[in-house]
Enzyme design. Structure first.
Site, PDB file in Angstrom:
ATOM      1  N   SER A  46       5.763  13.920  -0.142  1.00 31.45           N
ATOM      2  CA  SER A  46       6.792  14.804  -0.676  1.00 31.45           C
ATOM      3  C   SER A  46       8.019  14.653   0.180  1.00 31.45           C
ATOM      4  CB  SER A  46       6.348  16.248  -0.625  1.00 31.45           C
ATOM      5  OG  SER A  46       6.490  16.754   0.698  1.00 31.45           O
ATOM      6  N   SER A  47       9.133  14.897  -0.219  1.00 34.18           N
ATOM      7  CA  SER A  47      10.040  14.259  -1.146  1.00 34.18           C
ATOM      8  C   SER A  47      11.449  14.427  -0.643  1.00 34.18           C
ATOM      9  CB  SER A  47       9.934  14.890  -2.562  1.00 34.18           C
ATOM     10  OG  SER A  47       8.637  14.637  -3.109  1.00 34.18           O
TER      11      SER A  47
ATOM     12  N   GLU B 152      10.641  14.283  -8.722  1.00 35.86           N
ATOM     13  CA  GLU B 152       9.915  13.344  -9.573  1.00 35.86           C
ATOM     14  C   GLU B 152       9.477  14.073 -10.840  1.00 35.86           C
ATOM     15  OE1 GLU B 152       9.277  13.677  -5.433  1.00 35.86           O
ATOM     16  OE2 GLU B 152       7.510  14.172  -6.598  1.00 35.86           O
TER      17      GLU B 152
ATOM     18  N   ASN C 137       0.846  -1.188   0.000  1.00 35.03           N
ATOM     19  CA  ASN C 137       0.000   0.000   0.000  1.00 35.03           C
ATOM     20  C   ASN C 137       0.880   1.237   0.000  1.00 35.03           C
ATOM     21  OD1 ASN C 137      -2.786  -0.867  -0.018  1.00 35.03           O
ATOM     22  ND2 ASN C 137      -2.324  -1.843   1.957  1.00 35.03           N
TER      23      ASN C 137
END
Lengths: 157, 157, 157
Positions: C43-44, C100, C38
């Site tokens: 963010s990141s 990304e 799952n």
């Protein structure tokens, strides 16, 4: 429970230009004081007995749950705004409701809409409102811009 | 592990009109019985040995992981539907697969598509299906409407 | 803290065709080795003192935080790519930054963009870069295709 119950929250907002839309978003997070964390998006409740605190200095890389609105644009001169509002209930055993809204437009307009959204959400629940808070930021795009407003939850344990 | 492993799940769905798209979404969450929680979106697995339960009365503001489909529309008269399907495996040590789908269209169509999606996902894994569950809701938009279907995970500890 | 601090990470990517866009996304997750988990989007950031590991064999259904880019297309012949880049700082007490990016286009182009995004993000912080890593995948759509690249975080405890 899967996750710990939050007992602290704060509102914040930021805006930035960037090399790409995601860089501008990253800059807006930094401006908002939450740029070196891992924001996990959630819908949109302040738990009962949650305390409003100042901006928290999170450990870098911490996973942090937040409800937020964000908007990016690459149209120079465009005005973008992002806002959050919290409606807190009279009954302190009930939860508060967070609403998020972002759009092209000025801060004043977006703030009015997002506050009305929070009031409407409490009316839907049939709950009296004790307090209404909001944080909204406006940004005029130079090349690629982002605006972000967030309610961040945390646990003091 | 970062998060606790879920051991309970249920399917739910809801629809609502609202002042804005997000208010309609909030109303749909309330209708579905999960409106006063903080839904954390996830992709889309039912862990092995997870038990199907009735709707859980979550503590208000709890952070709750869910896989969901949602759709909003501001076109009066439009029919919108949202659905989730779960395919559970013959081998109880394997996980189940959740699929989500929402679109303009009637409940029957969306249910057929989302169930086929779950079947296709199990075929991709080469796993036999023991059981196939789904929950789908249809809504005819008056002004601004939302439909939502979710599989919610929880831990009994 | 609400969630545990991650201390491990890895990069992965995958691509797939599928019955629907979500099935193709599911296939791309499987290809990437994270299809039976799952995934919780975040963010990141790579926390300080986080160790790069090989692909982890997660318990099925585990809730796994990840930063990812994904793209789907139903235009046969279209080339789609998804990539992630990590810039790690000279100062090991500072965090790394994940970026990304996904778009129509070839792997080489997307890789250049996403790496530059990570470099720009570190420049914004005023931090020296010690290392720059990336993972990018390209997919030519047959009917309905997806490409995905992810940085996955985990805790060894």
């Amino acid at each position: 429970m899967i996750f710990k119950m939050p007992d602290q929250y704060f509102l914040t907002c930021g805006a930035s230009e960037g090399y790409t839309a995601l860089n501008a978003f990253d800059g807006a997070l930094l401006y908002a004081g939450i740029g070196n964390t891992n924001i996990v998006k959630m819908s949109s409740i302040v738990p009962p007995h949650c305390t409003l605190v100042d901006l928290i200095a999170f450990p870098p890389g911490a996973l942090v749950p937040a409800a937020y609105a964000a908007i990016t644009s690459d149209v120079p001169g465009e005005i973008i705004s992002a806002g959050v509002a919290i409606a807190l209930p009279e009954d302190e055993n009930q939860n508060g409701l967070i609403m998020e809204y972002s759009a092209n437009g000025e801060r004043r307009q977006i703030e009015e809409i997002v506050r009305t959204m929070a009031v409407e959400g409490m009316m839907l629940r049939g709950w009296e409102i004790k307090d209404l808070k909001s944080a909204v930021i406006e940004h005029t795009v130079e090349k690629i811009g982002a605006a972000l407003a967030a309610v961040v939850l945390w646990s003091s344990d």
